[in-house]
Scaffold this motif. Structure first.
Motif, PDB file in Angstrom:
ATOM      1  N   VAL A   1      21.739  47.551  61.001  1.00  0.00           N
ATOM      2  CA  VAL A   1      22.909  48.166  60.376  1.00  0.00           C
ATOM      3  C   VAL A   1      23.985  48.266  61.457  1.00  0.00           C
TER       4      VAL A   1
ATOM      5  N   GLY B   1      27.872  49.521  62.378  1.00  0.00           N
ATOM      6  CA  GLY B   1      29.079  50.264  62.024  1.00  0.00           C
ATOM      7  C   GLY B   1      30.239  49.655  62.811  1.00  0.00           C
ATOM      8  N   GLY B   2      30.865  50.471  63.655  1.00  0.00           N
ATOM      9  CA  GLY B   2      31.961  49.978  64.495  1.00  0.00           C
ATOM     10  C   GLY B   2      31.473  49.302  65.761  1.00  0.00           C
ATOM     11  N   GLY B   3      30.164  49.278  65.977  1.00  0.00           N
ATOM     12  CA  GLY B   3      29.610  48.600  67.161  1.00  0.00           C
ATOM     13  C   GLY B   3      29.977  49.284  68.472  1.00  0.00           C
ATOM     14  N   SER B   4      30.220  50.608  68.439  1.00  0.00           N
ATOM     15  CA  SER B   4      30.633  51.293  69.672  1.00  0.00           C
ATOM     16  C   SER B   4      29.473  51.987  70.379  1.00  0.00           C
ATOM     17  N   ASN B   5      28.278  51.883  69.775  1.00  0.00           N
ATOM     18  CA  ASN B   5      27.127  52.524  70.429  1.00  0.00           C
ATOM     19  C   ASN B   5      25.891  51.642  70.314  1.00  0.00           C
TER      20      ASN B   5
ATOM     21  N   PRO C   1      35.161  56.676  68.693  1.00  0.00           N
ATOM     22  CA  PRO C   1      35.213  55.414  67.939  1.00  0.00           C
ATOM     23  C   PRO C   1      34.074  55.316  66.915  1.00  0.00           C
TER      24      PRO C   1
ATOM     25  N   LEU D   1      32.368  54.399  62.841  1.00  0.00           N
ATOM     26  CA  LEU D   1      32.497  54.727  61.421  1.00  0.00           C
ATOM     27  C   LEU D   1      31.743  56.016  61.100  1.00  0.00           C
TER      28      LEU D   1
ATOM     29  N   GLN E   1      23.481  59.762  66.109  1.00  0.00           N
ATOM     30  CA  GLN E   1      23.253  60.469  67.376  1.00  0.00           C
ATOM     31  C   GLN E   1      23.927  61.852  67.363  1.00  0.00           C
TER      32      GLN E   1
ATOM     33  N   ILE F   1      27.079  62.986  66.738  1.00  0.00           N
ATOM     34  CA  ILE F   1      28.182  62.845  67.693  1.00  0.00           C
ATOM     35  C   ILE F   1      28.705  64.209  68.135  1.00  0.00           C
ATOM     36  N   GLY F   2      29.135  64.248  69.368  1.00  0.00           N
ATOM     37  CA  GLY F   2      29.619  65.512  69.904  1.00  0.00           C
ATOM     38  C   GLY F   2      30.647  65.288  70.988  1.00  0.00           C
TER      39      GLY F   2
ATOM     40  N   ILE G   1      22.712  54.708  55.866  1.00  0.00           N
ATOM     41  CA  ILE G   1      23.516  55.872  55.455  1.00  0.00           C
ATOM     42  C   ILE G   1      24.739  55.373  54.689  1.00  0.00           C
TER      43      ILE G   1
ATOM     44  N   ARG H   1      41.391  62.378  76.110  1.00  0.00           N
ATOM     45  CA  ARG H   1      40.491  61.221  75.981  1.00  0.00           C
ATOM     46  C   ARG H   1      41.198  59.936  76.417  1.00  0.00           C
TER      47      ARG H   1
ATOM     48  N   ARG I   1      22.362  52.166  71.828  1.00  0.00           N
ATOM     49  CA  ARG I   1      21.028  51.708  71.418  1.00  0.00           C
ATOM     50  C   ARG I   1      20.957  50.199  71.373  1.00  0.00           C
TER      51      ARG I   1
END
Ligand SMILES: Cc1cc2nc3c(=O)[nH]c(=O)nc-3n(C[C@H](O)[C@H](O)[C@H](O)COP(=O)(O)OP(=O)(O)OC[C@H]3O[C@@H](n4cnc5c(N)ncnc54)[C@H](O)[C@@H]3O)c2cc1C
Length: 343
Positions: free
Chosen positions: A53, A55-59, A120, A122, A129, A131-132, A182, A223, A336
């Motif tokens: 899956v 999403g935005g591919g940022s993680n 960053p 979706l 994770q 997010i925080g 999700i 940021r 990941r």
């Protein structure tokens, strides 16, 4: 049998991940609704394809060739409904940009996720994770998560309390890893002001009783100053989680390094700043081949171009070894790898 129209072959994902790792997805599917997600899962099951899956591919750290089916849940829409008292229930589709959601909520005067501006990715990936940023986590406002389960093809709704949310952690990285897609989540936000200013430099950057837009703008400005923009210098944000150690280990370390930043946790353990540990090893700005540690932010690994996943993993392992040899602290990667599950 004719292949579904939604299915694409050999899709190049090199620009669909913020680390800009070269990657070709064997099969690719964009799903606009839950029915399309379920159809994609049926096809993957029928052919025994591994599923990724995206999403935005940022993680996410992508391999050169991504076997099986890659699915992007592009479900749109944000809805707002009155909740109890001054609360508002916000439902959001997995395909909505997280920052667009934060912006829409701030524009409506809704408090709760302003500190999570500019993360960053979706909305659908936010629970993965938990997010925080700046003292706020998704778990503070999450009501429920809806997903399609690969095992039964059905849509399920899980209350936030059942999602096992912790620091950069959830049930979706463990028991449900690689099993669910999700599709939608709901947040409980508030019309009543409750600024969260306790973390880092935020309080210094705003007035005494700041409004919602002021906090949102301050977070965006901080940021932008601190983090390299992945469009200019590819990166995956923080590459390592902040390690959480026992109180006695933290006490031993602070005897040797009194300036070590320590954040006591509710369970008695102590969170350390991974960036500080890396910087103290003299590694800030260190470059090897295609990858380097950002010159201003030691927790961010950057890709100068021409590298691949194997080279990145070797580079990050060398950093973790140096930190372990110096402090006896183990660094754990945050982004990941595909098909990875945490134990
Ligand atoms: C510059 C930068 C700054 C960042 N700052 C922060 C920060 O302050 N705080 C923070 O917590 N994170 C931060 N991140 C990490 C990242 O933005 C978040 O983890 C974000 O939620 C990832 O979203 P994504 O859509 O890009 O997910 P992806 O990278 O596409 O996927 C991440 C994981 O979630 C899975 N996944 C994605 N969508 C779904 C779905 N709908 N259903 C099931 N599984 C799914 C993927 O398979 C993968 O395992 C940062 C990243 C960058 C590049």
């Amino acid at each position: 049998m004719r292949e579904p129209d939604a299915l694409e072959h050999a899709r190049d994902l090199s620009h669909a991940n913020t680390m800009a790792l070269p990657c070709i997805a064997e099969r690719f599917w964009c799903a606009q609704d839950s029915a399309s997600v379920a159809a994609a899962l049926r096809l993957a099951n029928a052919n025994d394809w591994p599923l990724t899956v995206l999403g935005g591919g940022s993680n996410l750290l992508l391999p050169a060739r991504l076997a099986g089916l890659t699915l992007v849940p592009e479900l749109p829409d944000i809805t707002f409904a009155p909740g109890e008292g001054e609360s508002v229930v916000v439902e959001v589709g997995a395909g909505v940009s997280w920052h667009a959601l934060v912006t829409a909520c701030v524009e409506r005067g809704l408090w709760g996720i302003e500190n999570l501006a500019l993360i960053p990715g979706l909305a659908g990936a936010a629970p993965i994770q938990n997010i925080g940023a700046y003292g706020v986590e998704l778990s503070d406002v999450l009501l429920w998560v809806e997903f399609v389960d690969r095992r039964d093809g059905q849509c399920h709704r899980l209350a936030s309390t059942a999602c096992g949310l912790g620091y950069r952690d959830s049930i979706f990285k463990r028991e449900l890893a690689n099993q669910v897609v999700i599709t939608r989540l709901a947040l409980r936000l508030s019309r009543r002001a409750h600024p969260q200013l306790g973390y880092g430099v935020l309080a210094e950057r705003v007035s005494k009783s700041p409004g919602l837009e002021e906090i949102f703008s301050a977070i965006c400005a901080i940021r932008r100053e601190k983090l390299p923009d992945p469009r200019e210098l590819p990166n995956a944000g923080s590459f390592f989680k902040n390690p959480v150690v026992s109180a006695s280990s933290a006490a031993q370390l602070t005897q040797r390094y009194p300036e070590l930043p320590c954040y006591p946790q509710p369970d008695g353990r102590v969170k350390l700043a991974a960036g500080w540990l890396i910087e103290r090893c003299g590694l800030k700005g260190w470059r090897q081949g295609a990858f380097g540690i950002h010159a201003r932010q030691a927790l961010v690994l950057v890709h100068f171009g021409g590298g691949d996943l194997a080279e990145l993993l070797a580079f990050s392992a060398a950093i973790a070894e140096r930190v372990h040899a110096t402090f006896g602290v183990t660094l754990v990667r945050e982004p990941r790898q595909v098909h990875e599950a945490d134990s």
